[in-house]
Design a protein around this motif. Structure first.
Motif, PDB file in Angstrom:
ATOM      1  N   LEU A   8       0.871  -1.171   0.000  1.00 28.44           N
ATOM      2  CA  LEU A   8       0.000   0.000   0.000  1.00 28.44           C
ATOM      3  C   LEU A   8       0.911   1.225   0.000  1.00 28.44           C
ATOM      4  N   LEU A   9       0.847   1.970  -1.095  1.00 29.09           N
ATOM      5  CA  LEU A   9       1.721   3.124  -1.267  1.00 29.09           C
ATOM      6  C   LEU A   9       0.936   4.373  -0.888  1.00 29.09           C
ATOM      7  N   ILE A  10       1.486   5.145   0.045  1.00 27.95           N
ATOM      8  CA  ILE A  10       0.818   6.385   0.433  1.00 27.95           C
ATOM      9  C   ILE A  10       1.616   7.531  -0.168  1.00 27.95           C
ATOM     10  N   VAL A  11       1.007   8.199  -1.114  1.00 27.90           N
ATOM     11  CA  VAL A  11       1.718   9.250  -1.846  1.00 27.90           C
ATOM     12  C   VAL A  11       1.276  10.601  -1.290  1.00 27.90           C
ATOM     13  N   ALA A  12       2.231  11.279  -0.648  1.00 29.31           N
ATOM     14  CA  ALA A  12       1.913  12.560  -0.011  1.00 29.31           C
ATOM     15  C   ALA A  12       2.366  13.711  -0.917  1.00 29.31           C
ATOM     16  N   ILE A  15       7.348  17.478  -3.967  1.00 32.81           N
ATOM     17  CA  ILE A  15       7.819  17.445  -5.350  1.00 32.81           C
ATOM     18  C   ILE A  15       8.327  16.046  -5.733  1.00 32.81           C
ATOM     19  N   ALA A  16       8.840  15.295  -4.720  1.00 29.85           N
ATOM     20  CA  ALA A  16       9.383  13.964  -5.014  1.00 29.85           C
ATOM     21  C   ALA A  16       8.277  12.941  -5.328  1.00 29.85           C
ATOM     22  N   ALA A  17       7.017  13.363  -5.253  1.00 27.33           N
ATOM     23  CA  ALA A  17       5.912  12.420  -5.511  1.00 27.33           C
ATOM     24  C   ALA A  17       6.041  11.791  -6.895  1.00 27.33           C
ATOM     25  N   PHE A  18       6.699  12.504  -7.819  1.00 26.14           N
ATOM     26  CA  PHE A  18       6.820  11.938  -9.171  1.00 26.14           C
ATOM     27  C   PHE A  18       7.604  10.621  -9.148  1.00 26.14           C
ATOM     28  N   ARG A  35      -1.241  -0.850  -4.404  1.00 23.55           N
ATOM     29  CA  ARG A  35      -2.477  -0.056  -4.317  1.00 23.55           C
ATOM     30  C   ARG A  35      -2.077   1.297  -3.737  1.00 23.55           C
ATOM     31  N   CYS A  36      -2.697   2.364  -4.212  1.00 19.62           N
ATOM     32  CA  CYS A  36      -2.244   3.703  -3.789  1.00 19.62           C
ATOM     33  C   CYS A  36      -3.308   4.479  -3.031  1.00 19.62           C
ATOM     34  N   ILE A  37      -2.827   5.196  -2.017  1.00 19.83           N
ATOM     35  CA  ILE A  37      -3.627   6.251  -1.391  1.00 19.83           C
ATOM     36  C   ILE A  37      -2.907   7.549  -1.737  1.00 19.83           C
ATOM     37  N   LEU A  38      -3.651   8.511  -2.244  1.00 19.00           N
ATOM     38  CA  LEU A  38      -3.056   9.796  -2.624  1.00 19.00           C
ATOM     39  C   LEU A  38      -3.658  10.861  -1.724  1.00 19.00           C
ATOM     40  N   THR A  39      -2.794  11.637  -1.043  1.00 16.79           N
ATOM     41  CA  THR A  39      -3.334  12.689  -0.168  1.00 16.79           C
ATOM     42  C   THR A  39      -3.806  13.857  -1.040  1.00 16.79           C
ATOM     43  N   GLU A  40      -4.582  14.724  -0.418  1.00 13.31           N
ATOM     44  CA  GLU A  40      -5.094  15.915  -1.119  1.00 13.31           C
ATOM     45  C   GLU A  40      -3.923  16.718  -1.709  1.00 13.31           C
ATOM     46  N   ALA A  41      -2.885  16.938  -0.852  1.00 10.25           N
ATOM     47  CA  ALA A  41      -1.718  17.689  -1.338  1.00 10.25           C
ATOM     48  C   ALA A  41      -1.001  16.912  -2.429  1.00 10.25           C
ATOM     49  N   GLY A  42      -1.016  15.591  -2.326  1.00  2.00           N
ATOM     50  CA  GLY A  42      -0.362  14.755  -3.327  1.00  2.00           C
ATOM     51  C   GLY A  42      -0.959  14.946  -4.711  1.00  2.00           C
ATOM     52  N   THR A  43      -2.277  15.229  -4.752  1.00  7.82           N
ATOM     53  CA  THR A  43      -2.936  15.398  -6.063  1.00  7.82           C
ATOM     54  C   THR A  43      -2.393  16.623  -6.812  1.00  7.82           C
ATOM     55  N   ARG A  44      -1.698  17.544  -6.069  1.00  4.08           N
ATOM     56  CA  ARG A  44      -1.104  18.719  -6.733  1.00  4.08           C
ATOM     57  C   ARG A  44       0.169  18.343  -7.484  1.00  4.08           C
ATOM     58  N   PHE A  45       0.697  17.162  -7.180  1.00  2.00           N
ATOM     59  CA  PHE A  45       1.987  16.768  -7.786  1.00  2.00           C
ATOM     60  C   PHE A  45       1.857  15.614  -8.774  1.00  2.00           C
ATOM     61  N   VAL A  46       1.006  14.653  -8.461  1.00  2.00           N
ATOM     62  CA  VAL A  46       0.749  13.569  -9.422  1.00  2.00           C
ATOM     63  C   VAL A  46      -0.761  13.366  -9.504  1.00  2.00           C
ATOM     64  N   THR A  47      -1.213  12.852 -10.619  1.00  2.00           N
ATOM     65  CA  THR A  47      -2.660  12.688 -10.765  1.00  2.00           C
ATOM     66  C   THR A  47      -3.067  11.271 -10.366  1.00  2.00           C
ATOM     67  N   PRO A  48      -4.292  11.126  -9.862  1.00  2.00           N
ATOM     68  CA  PRO A  48      -4.792   9.785  -9.549  1.00  2.00           C
ATOM     69  C   PRO A  48      -4.740   8.888 -10.789  1.00  2.00           C
ATOM     70  N   ALA A  91       7.390  16.443   5.672  1.00  2.00           N
ATOM     71  CA  ALA A  91       7.446  16.873   7.082  1.00  2.00           C
ATOM     72  C   ALA A  91       6.043  16.832   7.672  1.00  2.00           C
ATOM     73  N   ASN A  92       5.068  17.194   6.853  1.00  2.00           N
ATOM     74  CA  ASN A  92       3.694  17.259   7.344  1.00  2.00           C
ATOM     75  C   ASN A  92       3.140  15.878   7.689  1.00  2.00           C
ATOM     76  N   ILE A  93       3.326  14.909   6.797  1.00  2.00           N
ATOM     77  CA  ILE A  93       2.734  13.593   7.094  1.00  2.00           C
ATOM     78  C   ILE A  93       3.502  12.918   8.235  1.00  2.00           C
ATOM     79  N   LEU A  94       4.812  13.163   8.343  1.00  2.00           N
ATOM     80  CA  LEU A  94       5.569  12.601   9.473  1.00  2.00           C
ATOM     81  C   LEU A  94       5.053  13.191  10.791  1.00  2.00           C
ATOM     82  N   ALA A  95       4.748  14.494  10.771  1.00  2.00           N
ATOM     83  CA  ALA A  95       4.231  15.145  11.986  1.00  2.00           C
ATOM     84  C   ALA A  95       2.855  14.580  12.336  1.00  2.00           C
TER      85      ALA A  95
END
Ligand code: C5P
Length: 408
Positions: A8-12, A15-18, A35-48, A91-95
């Motif tokens: 299960l890949l969590i893509v936050a 910029i490295a999301a690519f 299988r991927c979970i894409l965070t809201e912020a992640g959608t700004r860097f890669v598309t679902p 940093a945000n998802i680690l926090a």
């Protein structure tokens, strides 16, 4: 390799999301399901859509999507995975992980999971070295999260230093070693027989027994969990096929033996099937008719092949470890010791199948492990627990004479 593993890949949102896209490709090449979970912020860097196309699975983004929850709840998402990987771990998802927040689907799954978690941090060097991030990483490490990277180097923000996410090849290698750690039987081949056999009298009638296949199937599953490549040769049973196991379905003892021999060379063979001792010498081609006044037909029986004894025969093809079962209603251990000698197998797992104990079809089993070293009496356990213990012992035995001696 990662054959049969579920990640299960969590893509936050960083910029490295690519790099997650390249990672998916590498994991799929190694045989993993991603299988991927894409965070809201992640959608700004890669598309679902990109994640979906590469993973060939749907992408989960919204905790409150009714369709997502009805098809695949957030708990199920983590249950279905062998490993969770956070790429990039911002940093945000680690926090949020360190703080135990559950404010989106990614954080909720990370809080709810009992599976191993790998985080690949990526952030600006000042964010990575900030006391808050340092403390969060420390907390997460103490809780068992594994970290890979970050690497030193040039970053998108034109700074230089630690903060660059590890390369997809490095992350894939870390995933492989994390998943291999609990797989002492990786590279080993196992054969398990399970369930009853059916010996046909005619096309509609047969001789069989009450074996449910639960214990044999549980052993096949336990061996597969430890990384073995398992062939399960099963008589007719109602239990489900274990995951990540090659299942060959048979009816008769003759078919079961043929399927076992066709499985080729294996390192360990476990004969848990309740093979019928006798078959009908001449199976009628058509249903035997009941004729008024006629005597009932006499069934002539012949001995079935002994699969356990056949697999135990000395020779170059003999598995390193052959394990049989002894289902007895009296003199359990004495019979099991004698059976071990007679069949030529290495271990006998003896279990009492008197009707009062209810082993056949039940969930629990009280067994005695008979080996060259003597007899071990195990406590009453569930069949899954018996299977887990046996598989662990088999792994120890196959690991080498020294570790096997220590255990026996
Ligand atoms: O001889 P008995 O049936 O009591 O031995 C039990 C053990 O032998 C079990 O491991 C069973 O799977 C195996 N067996 C076999 N083929 C047979 C009879 C028993 O593999 N024909």
């Amino acid at each position: 390799m990662l054959q049969g593993k579920r990640i299960l890949l969590i893509v936050a949102g960083g910029i490295a999301a690519f790099k997650a896209l390249e990672l998916i490709r590498r994991l799929r090449e190694r045989g993993a399901a991603v299988r991927c979970i894409l965070t809201e912020a992640g959608t700004r860097f890669v598309t679902p859509l990109s994640l979906q196309a590469l993973s060939e699975d749907r992408v989960y983004t919204d905790m409150f999507s009714l369709t997502d929850e009805s098809e695949m709840g957030h708990i199920q998402l983590s249950r279905d995975a062998d490993l969770l990987v956070v790429v990039p771990a911002t940093a945000n998802i680690l926090a949020r992980m360190a703080g135990g927040l559950a404010d989106d689907l990614a954080a909720t799954v990370l809080l709810a999971t009992d599976k191993p978690v790998l985080a690949a941090p990526a952030m600006n060097v000042r964010m990575w070295t900030h006391a808050a991030t340092v403390a969060n990483v420390e907390t997460l490490k103490k809780r068992g999260v594994t970290f890979i990277g970050p690497n030193d180097g040039a970053m998108a923000c034109n700074e230089h230093g630690p903060g660059r996410m590890s390369e997809p090849a490095e992350i894939a290698a870390a995933i492989e070693s994390m998943l291999a750690a609990n797989r002492p039987l990786a590279g080993k081949r196992a054969l398990v027989t399970s369930g009853p056999t059916r010996e046909a009298i005619d096309p509609v009638r047969y001789i069989s027994n009450h074996s449910s296949g639960k214990q044999g199937h549980a052993i096949a599953a336990a061996l597969a969990r430890l990384g073995a490549e398992v062939t399960l040769v099963s008589g007719p049973v109602a239990v489900a096929d274990p995951p990540e196991v090659r299942v060959v379905r048979v009816d008769s003892a003759d078919q079961m033996l043929a399927a076992c021999l066709a499985a080729g060379r294996v390192d360990v063979a476990v004969c848990a099937a309740a093979v019928a001792d006798w078959k009908v010498t001449r199976t009628a081609g058509a249903k035997i008719k009941k004729k008024a006044g006629a005597l009932p037909p006499a069934l002539e029986l012949a001995a079935n092949p002994d699969i356990l004894a056949t697999l135990s025969k000395p020779g170059a093809k003999r598995p390193a470890l052959v394990v049989g079962f002894a289902a007895e209603t009296e003199d359990l251990v004495a019979n099991a010791i004698a059976k071990r000698g007679r069949k030529g197998c290495d271990w006998i797992v003896a279990n009492d199948v008197s009707p009062a104990i209810g082993t056949f079809g039940g969930e629990r089993n009280t067994v005695h492990l008979v080996s060259a070293a003597g007899v071990e009496n195990w406590p009453t356990l569930t069949k899954d627990e018996v299977a887990g213990r046996l598989a662990a012992r088999m792994a120890l035995h196959l690991a080498g004479p020294r570790s096997a001696e220590a255990a026996e």
